[in-house]
Scaffold this active site. Structure first.
Site, mmCIF file in Angstrom:
data_model
loop_
_atom_site.group_PDB
_atom_site.id
_atom_site.type_symbol
_atom_site.label_atom_id
_atom_site.label_comp_id
_atom_site.label_asym_id
_atom_site.label_seq_id
_atom_site.Cartn_x
_atom_site.Cartn_y
_atom_site.Cartn_z
ATOM 1 N N ARG A 94 0.836 -1.204 0.000
ATOM 2 C CA ARG A 94 0.000 0.000 0.000
ATOM 3 C C ARG A 94 0.874 1.258 0.000
ATOM 4 O O ARG A 94 0.530 2.265 -0.617
ATOM 5 C CB ARG A 94 -0.981 0.006 1.171
ATOM 6 N N GLU A 108 -9.753 6.233 7.233
ATOM 7 C CA GLU A 108 -8.305 6.445 7.197
ATOM 8 C C GLU A 108 -7.834 7.700 6.448
ATOM 9 O O GLU A 108 -6.861 8.327 6.866
ATOM 10 C CB GLU A 108 -7.623 5.217 6.559
#
Ligand code: MTE
Ligand code: HPA
Ligand code: MOS
Length: 770
Positions: A311, A718
């Site tokens: 990621r 997030e």
């Protein structure tokens, strides 16, 4: 979402402030409960030579010890790789690793036994840093590579090249509720597990492997968590597994609750990263090539390190089109806790790195950093709007959030004001920065993107709502109640939201990757639609209508649009459905369409969509102390058509402040033997109300409904975390005002010490330049 279903207060708001909300450890515990206490390793790397168990039986309340030999199944709690022992056989891999667990009738007795127990070790030399690991070729897995174009050639052809290293440190989750689980052996061959876990199905799977029994003998239930932040995505598993092992061995209920210091010492944190880069650009500041190595500190076992690194690699571009880019990533294996998921899941590390690179370019060219940012945004169509992993940004809203926050914050005027302030102040300097965020939404492991729900309607019209997501304070339950309430057209008060449990919805994914509402919301809606269809058939007959599909469910009534006067109460329909033998319970299911990724070639469409935001932060640094004040923050965040603006604004504020803590104050310190020195709030400083900006303005992007997501909403958990990069960049901007240096190196976190060092360097460089 219709207006009357929006802006509901958090379903546990009153419970949270009155103390009535029940957490795992607040439940009425059964009698005969046994308590556990760990013996922690005093070495970061060692061999166990001997465990002296003599004299323990004399200690009142002592029941038994749990060692590796007691495990009937597989001695592993690792989810991706089976490299994480629950209890060590001979090898110690980090300071604070639980070596043995004591089981006793009281917590006090367990602690006394643990303190009496003598274990002999042979200490070995640990690997404690990323640099150390690279030197010793100590890695988890192979190098991962993503590439577009030819960065080596493009670097050679660039007008300017910068080379540098960036180090980013970790972060403790500091959830208010530490890791906790308790287990009751029940129903002859089963185990009921109560665990504060973001991923009940995986906790169930791990316990099943450790005990060597099938998953259907284990029920894992999570009422709610006192915060998770990724720290309970996998790391709840060892706690639950050890409690289950105690219950298995003794046949009694058993409970584990880590003390704050035990939690901070034994559990994994955000991954520290080291980046080594070469960037090529032209005199306009246009990015031409980036060649970069990312190393993360995985700690002793793999845990989620691979997808987290991946990621970071997916987000190394943040919002910028980099035509030639190669990013290589590798996880370093060290003798530290096993680092894990933490809000952003590697995304924040990737983005901090590219934002620092952008700032270096700006200072090199004496151009404002925001100008470099703007010039490099993804835009247009085709290649210039496609990421290095081949995903076209079909829903690009970068410029929209950027322009909006610039206007809302009065950016240009304030920049001028700050310039003037700095000219007139020698010892206080202000800085202003604007940074963007583009965050990919979906689990990058495609099969995780599925969810289930189970809805039970009772004859009195009351309803139980189950789904696979877990509540950790983020407001998922509230949103699921809103979704169900709108989808069934009934009052929210009809519903009771049930604790998340593996016997209600099986094979669930972690509540993570910000996709809790996206995935479970669709599953809940799907279940409601099934029920509504069945009820509509019943209601149509009662109302003498032919076409059940025409019926509307609204505010606890069922009626046909063209004859709203003929209506029937929801409760009546339910009663009739029962009488007519129509099932009143249904499951729901959802899987995200159109996502795929091929890790072998590093290309695909891993994300269903992107979430966008931008923030402007203003700081003032005190040149005597190196401390700073956050004067003002303005944020524009794209949450689509918000399911619940109150909750979403709370998520944005909370995420931002947590990100700021990571980048400016939370400092994890290990000594040269690998012992964590900062395992309590006295030494590990998280943001408090005092650090919250004086003026904190959060705006949700308007007219932003997103196609194909539950009621047009977008994920919020997030992405705002990374808006805090604007604070770090604002600090850098203020430091720059102390001289005329063409680069500002600022250590992370930007503690007063780091800030003073940076100021000193700027002053030195400026003097040398004169
Ligand atoms: N908010 C609160 N109050 N507590 C938390 O633990 N975790 C964050 C975020 N917001 C968290 C939180 C993380 S890491 C994620 S992935 C998401 O919430 C998960 O929930 P969601 O998918 O339902 O947004
Ligand atoms: N985010 C959070 N948790 C995860 C992911 C992700 O992308 N993949 C696997 N677990
Ligand atoms: Mo969040 S780090 O995906 O639990």
């Amino acid at each position: 979402m219709k207006e009357n279903y929006k802006s509901k207060p958090h379903e546990s708001a009153v419970g949270h402030v009155s103390g009535k909300a029940i957490y795992t450890d607040d439940q009425r515990l059964p009698s005969g409960m046994l308590y556990l206490w760990p013996v922690l390793s005093p070495y970061a790397k060692a061999k166990i030579l001997n465990i002296d168990t003599a004299n323990l039986n004399n200690i009142p309340g002592f029941v038994t010890l749990l060692t590796a030999d007691d495990i009937p199944g597989i001695n592993n709690t690792g989810s991706i790789k089976h490299d994480e022992v629950l209890l060590p056989q001979t090898e110690i891999n980090y300071w604070g690793q639980p070596v043995v667990w004591v089981v006793a009738e009281t917590e006090r007795a367990a602690q006394t036994v643990a303190e009496t127990l003598k274990i002999e070790y042979e200490p070995l030399t640990p690997i404690l840093t990323i640099q150390d690991g690279i030197k010793n070729q100590s890695f988890h897995g192979d190098k991962n590579i993503m590439r577009r174009g030819n960065p080596i050639k493009a670097l050679q052809e660039s007008d300017f090249i910068l080379t540098g290293n960036i180090e980013i440190q970790g972060q403790d989750h500091f959830y208010l509720e530490t890791q906790v689980a308790w287990v009751i052996p029940n129903l002859e061959d089963g185990y009921q597990v109560y665990s504060s876990t973001q991923h009940p199905s995986e906790t169930q799977a791990i316990i099943s492997e450790v005990l060597g029994i099938p998953r259907n003998q284990i029920v894992v239930t999570c009422l709610r968590m006192g915060g998770g932040f990724g720290g309970k995505e996998t790391q709840a598993n060892p706690t639950a597994a050890i409690a289950a092992l105690a219950a298995y061995k003794t046949g009694c209920p058993a409970r584990v609750r880590l003390k704050r210091d035990q939690d901070m010492i034994t559990t994994g944190k955000r991954h520290p990263f080291l980046a080594q880069y070469q960037v090529g650009f032209n005199s306009e500041g246009q990015l031409l090539a980036l060649d970069i190595d990312l190393y993360s500190d995985g700690g002793w076992s793999v845990d989620l390190s691979f997808p987290i690194l991946q990621r970071a690699m997916f987000h190394i571009d943040n919002c910028y089109y980099i035509p030639n880019l190669e990013v290589r990533g590798q996880v370093v294996k060290t003798n530290k806790v096993s680092n894990t998921a933490f809000r952003g899941f590697g995304g924040p590390q990737g983005m901090v790195i590219i934002e620092e690179i952008i700032d270096q370019i700006a200072r090199k060219l004496s151009l404002p950093p925001e100008t470099i940012r703007e010039r490099n945004f993804y835009r247009g169509e085709g290649e210039t709007n496609t990421t290095h992993y081949g995903q076209e940004i079909f829903d690009n809203r970068i410029l929209r959030v950027w322009e909006e926050v610039k206007i809302k914050s009065n950016f240009d005027n304030r920049k001028q004001e700050i310039f003037e302030f700095n000219q007139n102040h020698d010892y206080q300097k202000r800085g202003l920065a604007i940074t963007p965020v583009k965050f990919g939404i979906s689990f990058t492991k495609t099969e995780y993107n599925q969810a289930g729900a189970l809805i039970l309607i009772y004859q009195d019209g009351s309803i139980q709502l189950n789904h696979g997501g877990t509540e950790m304070g983020q407001g998922l339950q509230t949103k699921m109640l809103q979704v169900a309430s709108q989808a069934l057209g009934v009052n929210i008060k009809r519903f009771r939201i049930m604790p998340t449990s593996t016997d209600k919805v099986p094979n669930t994914s972690a509540t993570a990757a910000s996709s809790g509402s996206d995935l479970n919301g669709q599953a809940v809606k799907n279940a409601c639609e099934t029920l509504k269809q069945r009820l509509a058939e019943v209601a149509a007959k009662l109302l003498n209508f032919n076409d059940a599909k025409e019926l509307i469910f609204e505010e606890d009534w069922v009626y046909c649009k063209s004859y709203p006067r003929y209506k029937i109460a929801f409760e009546e329909v339910v009663k009739q459905a029962y009488n007519q033998r129509v099932s009143l319970s249904a499951t729901g299911y959802y899987r995200t369409p159109n996502i795929y990724y091929d890790p072998k070639i590093g290309k695909g469409r891993p994300f269903y969509y992107y979430s966008y935001g931008a923030a402007v932060s203003e700081v003032e640094i005190d040149g005597f102390t190196g401390t700073f004040k956050l004067r003002q923050v303005d944020i524009v965040q794209d949450v689509g058509e918000s399911l619940n603006p109150l909750i979403d604004i709370g998520q944005i504020e909370g995420g931002f402040v947590q990100g700021m803590g990571w980048l400016t104050m939370e400092e994890l310190v290990w000594d040269e033997q690998g012992r964590l020195k900062t395992f309590a709030p006295s030494t590990y400083k998280i943001p408090t109300i005092k650090e919250i900006p004086k003026s904190f303005n959060v705006h949700l992007l308007k007219r932003a409904a997103q196609d194909g997501v539950i009621y047009g909403s977008k994920a919020v958990g997030e992405p705002p975390f990374m808006l805090a990069i604007s604070v770090r960049e604002a600090i850098r901007d203020a430091i720059a005002a102390w001289g005329n240096s063409d680069s500002i190196s600022l250590a992370s976190p930007a503690t007063p010490e780091a800030i003073l060092n940076a100021i000193e360097q700027v002053q030195l460089k400026s003097e040398n330049a004169l």
